[in-house]
Scaffold this motif. Structure first.
Motif, mmCIF file in Angstrom:
data_model
loop_
_atom_site.group_PDB
_atom_site.id
_atom_site.type_symbol
_atom_site.label_atom_id
_atom_site.label_comp_id
_atom_site.label_asym_id
_atom_site.label_seq_id
_atom_site.Cartn_x
_atom_site.Cartn_y
_atom_site.Cartn_z
ATOM 1 N N PRO A 1 -10.632 -40.232 2.666
ATOM 2 C CA PRO A 1 -11.141 -38.865 2.567
ATOM 3 C C PRO A 1 -12.650 -38.746 2.667
ATOM 4 N N ALA A 2 -13.325 -39.838 2.868
ATOM 5 C CA ALA A 2 -14.778 -39.744 3.084
ATOM 6 C C ALA A 2 -14.987 -39.429 4.553
ATOM 7 N N TYR A 3 -14.698 -38.149 4.888
ATOM 8 C CA TYR A 3 -14.623 -37.783 6.294
ATOM 9 C C TYR A 3 -15.911 -38.042 7.044
ATOM 10 N N TYR A 4 -17.035 -37.888 6.354
ATOM 11 C CA TYR A 4 -18.295 -38.026 7.078
ATOM 12 C C TYR A 4 -18.540 -39.465 7.514
ATOM 13 N N LYS A 5 -17.728 -40.386 6.984
ATOM 14 C CA LYS A 5 -17.887 -41.764 7.439
ATOM 15 C C LYS A 5 -16.962 -42.030 8.623
ATOM 16 N N ARG A 6 -15.911 -41.232 8.719
ATOM 17 C CA ARG A 6 -15.017 -41.218 9.880
ATOM 18 C C ARG A 6 -14.568 -42.613 10.282
ATOM 19 N N GLY A 7 -14.168 -43.419 9.299
ATOM 20 C CA GLY A 7 -13.661 -44.741 9.618
ATOM 21 C C GLY A 7 -14.704 -45.610 10.261
ATOM 22 N N ASP A 8 -15.946 -45.243 10.112
ATOM 23 C CA ASP A 8 -17.056 -46.080 10.564
ATOM 24 C C ASP A 8 -17.179 -46.173 12.083
ATOM 25 N N TYR A 9 -16.759 -45.143 12.800
ATOM 26 C CA TYR A 9 -16.911 -45.169 14.256
ATOM 27 C C TYR A 9 -18.242 -44.586 14.698
ATOM 28 N N VAL A 10 -18.623 -43.462 14.058
ATOM 29 C CA VAL A 10 -19.871 -42.799 14.456
ATOM 30 C C VAL A 10 -20.665 -42.491 13.188
ATOM 31 N N PRO A 11 -21.971 -42.244 13.334
ATOM 32 C CA PRO A 11 -22.749 -41.837 12.157
ATOM 33 C C PRO A 11 -22.289 -40.469 11.668
ATOM 34 N N GLY A 12 -22.597 -40.171 10.402
ATOM 35 C CA GLY A 12 -22.136 -38.901 9.861
ATOM 36 C C GLY A 12 -23.042 -38.358 8.789
ATOM 37 N N LEU A 13 -22.813 -37.090 8.487
ATOM 38 C CA LEU A 13 -23.605 -36.400 7.483
ATOM 39 C C LEU A 13 -22.664 -35.519 6.670
ATOM 40 N N LYS A 14 -22.800 -35.602 5.354
ATOM 41 C CA LYS A 14 -22.016 -34.685 4.524
ATOM 42 C C LYS A 14 -22.914 -33.525 4.121
ATOM 43 N N VAL A 15 -22.402 -32.315 4.315
ATOM 44 C CA VAL A 15 -23.225 -31.109 4.207
ATOM 45 C C VAL A 15 -22.557 -30.128 3.263
ATOM 46 N N ASP A 16 -23.335 -29.421 2.444
ATOM 47 C CA ASP A 16 -22.761 -28.352 1.632
ATOM 48 C C ASP A 16 -22.482 -27.166 2.544
ATOM 49 N N GLY A 17 -21.231 -26.986 2.896
ATOM 50 C CA GLY A 17 -20.859 -25.948 3.846
ATOM 51 C C GLY A 17 -20.929 -24.537 3.294
ATOM 52 N N MET A 18 -21.266 -24.393 2.033
ATOM 53 C CA MET A 18 -21.394 -23.045 1.456
ATOM 54 C C MET A 18 -22.848 -22.595 1.472
ATOM 55 N N ASP A 19 -23.720 -23.465 1.990
ATOM 56 C CA ASP A 19 -25.151 -23.160 2.016
ATOM 57 C C ASP A 19 -25.548 -23.030 3.482
ATOM 58 N N ALA A 20 -25.809 -21.796 3.917
ATOM 59 C CA ALA A 20 -26.083 -21.566 5.336
ATOM 60 C C ALA A 20 -27.287 -22.352 5.816
ATOM 61 N N PHE A 21 -28.247 -22.596 4.939
ATOM 62 C CA PHE A 21 -29.439 -23.329 5.365
ATOM 63 C C PHE A 21 -29.158 -24.814 5.518
ATOM 64 N N ALA A 22 -28.290 -25.341 4.658
ATOM 65 C CA ALA A 22 -27.886 -26.734 4.838
ATOM 66 C C ALA A 22 -27.155 -26.877 6.165
ATOM 67 N N VAL A 23 -26.298 -25.917 6.462
ATOM 68 C CA VAL A 23 -25.547 -25.958 7.719
ATOM 69 C C VAL A 23 -26.508 -25.882 8.899
ATOM 70 N N LYS A 24 -27.465 -24.958 8.803
ATOM 71 C CA LYS A 24 -28.435 -24.792 9.898
ATOM 72 C C LYS A 24 -29.215 -26.086 10.111
ATOM 73 N N GLN A 25 -29.676 -26.670 9.025
ATOM 74 C CA GLN A 25 -30.462 -27.898 9.132
ATOM 75 C C GLN A 25 -29.624 -29.027 9.720
ATOM 76 N N ALA A 26 -28.390 -29.132 9.226
ATOM 77 C CA ALA A 26 -27.517 -30.214 9.690
ATOM 78 C C ALA A 26 -27.201 -30.059 11.168
ATOM 79 N N CYS A 27 -26.939 -28.836 11.612
ATOM 80 C CA CYS A 27 -26.593 -28.632 13.019
ATOM 81 C C CYS A 27 -27.792 -28.909 13.920
ATOM 82 N N LYS A 28 -28.972 -28.521 13.455
ATOM 83 C CA LYS A 28 -30.184 -28.785 14.226
ATOM 84 C C LYS A 28 -30.372 -30.299 14.356
ATOM 85 N N PHE A 29 -30.176 -30.976 13.233
ATOM 86 C CA PHE A 29 -30.302 -32.434 13.203
ATOM 87 C C PHE A 29 -29.261 -33.080 14.110
ATOM 88 N N ALA A 30 -28.040 -32.557 14.025
ATOM 89 C CA ALA A 30 -26.936 -33.143 14.801
ATOM 90 C C ALA A 30 -27.159 -32.967 16.287
#
Lengths: 234, 363
Positions: free
Chosen positions: B214-243
């Motif tokens: 269930p540690a989805y952001y690790k995704r079985g270690d295939y690609v890098p990942g980021l866990k983001v507070d999806g209830m915070d629009a600014f965290a989402v904005k920052q994460a998407c910009k970064f991604a």
């Protein structure tokens, strides 16, 4: 492939065909797709009796069986006899059931369309046409002998199915009858099927995309060479 | 590779919540495009990459537009709930209320040339990509002014000119399609990216049953990942910009948006058999995305309570008007049954249920 060493006695069951307003990705009937495959058995229950007897037969069967139910039929009740409720009740795979006997036209159907065919038969009876309704129950193996025996009696055929017409169950039935009982036919064979388009969501279009009772009535009348007033589209 | 935690030693968390009550008369002194810095609720958790900073640049204008957009989405989904119960919407209906921060935050970080593809919980994403309320409600009610001319329904919204590729009913089917969109962007070298969205599961199959890890952001270690507070629009904005920057340079990255839907999975799921009502109200109290923005607007004295209430009233009226207009829209014309089957019909014939009664040449 294993010269019979290994068999696959599995049953896959689930809803098949259109529900109500579920759109193009959730409305297809896959009976014809599965029934094209040698080695598979494909069953399509209509009534409670079918569901009980056929599922038991499917589980006992040593071959892979695809058991296609219908979401809207889950909510419908059917009268059952004591024999059906008995714990040893089982139905044979590959045998169709004559739901209603008749002498003027044979109507074949499976799953929800059996109910529609029976309603159509009631309407036709009032107009003096006696329809024989066959509940296919088994799409593969298809009970060709029951179907052909019926058409040899009535001389007319209407096939009904919910799925797309091209290369469908009705197409196979029509071919079987033309191949085996051509001399007995008094009218061209008729196919009623789902419209040849992806299922639309809008209620009025959806109604046009699935067979309605009046479509079955109209086709049956055509085989009896009764003139049919041009029906208005929905 | 070690998990890196967002640099808590480098930045002192700044509390944006001032203690003084905002005065009704005071206006924000800076112009609405002056930059404001806000802190995300929690640091980002990263897997195999350096997480972005918690400090996000925004502006009064952006804060206000976040508030309005999310309030509109919230109202729209709640109205859809009533319409479904009134049987004006049929079939499936999967609502997005609670998750607005993801749609709005993502949109703020990308352009319309970037692509988004998602599953069936798509009403708000459609809106954020340039769709209108009337297109949504008319489509949900199966009318001709709907986005898909009434033929698609809730699960089939698309907006190609807005870079939105749907709108998919079969669970998970959109993911390979998203890969395809991304490959197309890579081949055409146009410096755009695709966000392929999918959920953790449907009706509350516990994640320990459905997922190997269930540690989805690790995704079985295939690609890098980021866990983001999806209830915070600014965290989402920052994460998407970064991604987006990461993907353009280094390839795919997974973003785990820790978000929450208030409704059940769909209108046939009460949403209370696998979670408690306390959990739902707890999230509403502590993490609601609209409330977060409201607090920021008040704390930075950009808007007053009264102004925000007015916006909510306005938004409610907008939704009600759109519904009224959508109700007036007619059902599709019967000839629509045969449209858009092929790009070009080329004289092919198609049939209605009774092929001798209804046949048409595909347009």
């Amino acid at each position: 492939m294993s010269a019979g060493q290994i068999s696959v006695p599995i049953v896959f069951r689930g809803p098949n065909g259109a529900a109500a307003g579920v759109g193009a990705q959730h409305s297809q009937c896959y009976a014809a797709w599965f029934a094209a495959c040698p080695g598979l058995k494909v069953l399509t229950p209509y009534s409670s009796e079918d569901a009980r007897g056929l599922l038991k037969a499917a589980i006992r069967d040593p071959d892979p069986v695809v058991f296609l139910e219908n979401e809207l039929l889950y909510g419908e009740s059917f009268p059952v006899s004591a024999e059906v409720l008995d714990s040893s009740f089982c139905l044979p795979i590959g045998k169709a059931k004559i739901e209603r006997e008749g002498k003027d036209v044979t109507i074949t159907a499976y799953s929800k369309m059996v109910g529609y065919a029976l309603k159509a038969a009631d309407i036709l009876a009032k107009e003096g046409i006696s329809a024989e309704v066959i509940n296919l129950r088994s799409i593969r193996p298809l009970d060709r002998s029951t179907i052909n025996a019926s058409v040899r009696k009535t001389n007319r055929l209407v096939t009904v199915e919910e799925s797309f017409p091209q290369h469908g169950v009705g197409a196979e039935i029509c071919t079987s009858v033309v191949e085996e009982s051509f001399g007995y036919l008094d009218a061209p064979v008729e196919r009623i099927a789902g419209a040849d388009v992806p299922m639309p969501y809008a209620a009025n279009l959806e109604r046009m995309a699935v067979p309605q009772v009046e479509d079955i009535v109209r086709a049956a009348k055509r085989t009896c060479h009764r003139s049919v007033p041009l029906a208005a589209t929905a | 590779m070690a998990l890196s935690r967002s640099g808590s030693k480098l930045l002192k968390p700044i509390s944006p919540f001032f203690s003084s009550a905002p005065s009704i008369l005071s206006r924000s002194i800076s112009s609405s495009n002056d930059s404001i810095t806000v802190e995300t609720s929690i640091p980002f958790t990263a897997h195999n990459c350096e997480p972005p900073s918690r400090s996000v640049t925004t502006s009064a204008a952006e804060l206000q537009s976040f508030f309005r957009d999310m309030a509109l989405m919230r109202r729209m989904e709640i109205a859809a709930d009533s319409l479904y119960k009134a049987k004006l919407i049929r079939g499936f209906c999967h609502l997005y209320d609670g998750q607005e921060a993801v749609a709005v935050g993502m949109e703020a970080a990308i352009t319309r040339k970037d692509c988004i593809i998602t599953a069936y919980r798509d009403h708000c994403t459609f809106l954020s990509r340039g769709g209108t309320l009337i297109e949504v409600f008319a489509e949900l009610m199966g009318r001709r002014d709907g986005m898909s001319n009434g033929k698609g329904g809730s699960m089939h919204f698309y907006r190609k000119q807005g870079g939105f590729y749907g709108g998919h009913g079969i669970v998970g089917a959109q993911v390979p399609l998203g890969c395809g969109l991304a490959f197309a962007q890579k081949y055409s070298k146009d410096e755009n990216v695709t966000f392929a969205m999918y959920g953790d599961d449907g009706m509350g199959t516990a994640e320990w049953r459905a997922a190997k890890s269930p540690a989805y952001y690790k995704r079985g270690d295939y690609v890098p990942g980021l866990k983001v507070d999806g209830m915070d629009a600014f965290a989402v904005k920052q994460a998407c910009k970064f991604a987006k920057e990461h993907a353009l340079k280094n390839g795919p990255i997974i973003l785990e948006m820790d978000t929450y839907r208030y409704h059940g999975h769909s209108m046939s799921d009460p949403g209370s058999t696998y979670r408690t009502r306390d959990e739902i109200s707890g999230v509403r109290q502590e993490r609601d995305p609209i409330e977060r923005i409201r607090k920021l607007l008040l704390a930075h004295e950009i808007s007053t309570e009264a102004e925000l209430k007015d916006i909510e009233k306005e938004v409610r009226k907008e939704v009600d008007n759109a519904i009224a207009k959508a109700k007036e829209s007619e059902m599709p014309h019967p000839s629509e049954l045969f449209t858009n089957v092929y790009v070009k019909g080329l004289g092919v014939e198609a049939y209605g249920a009774d092929r001798k009664e209804l046949r048409a040449t595909l347009p």
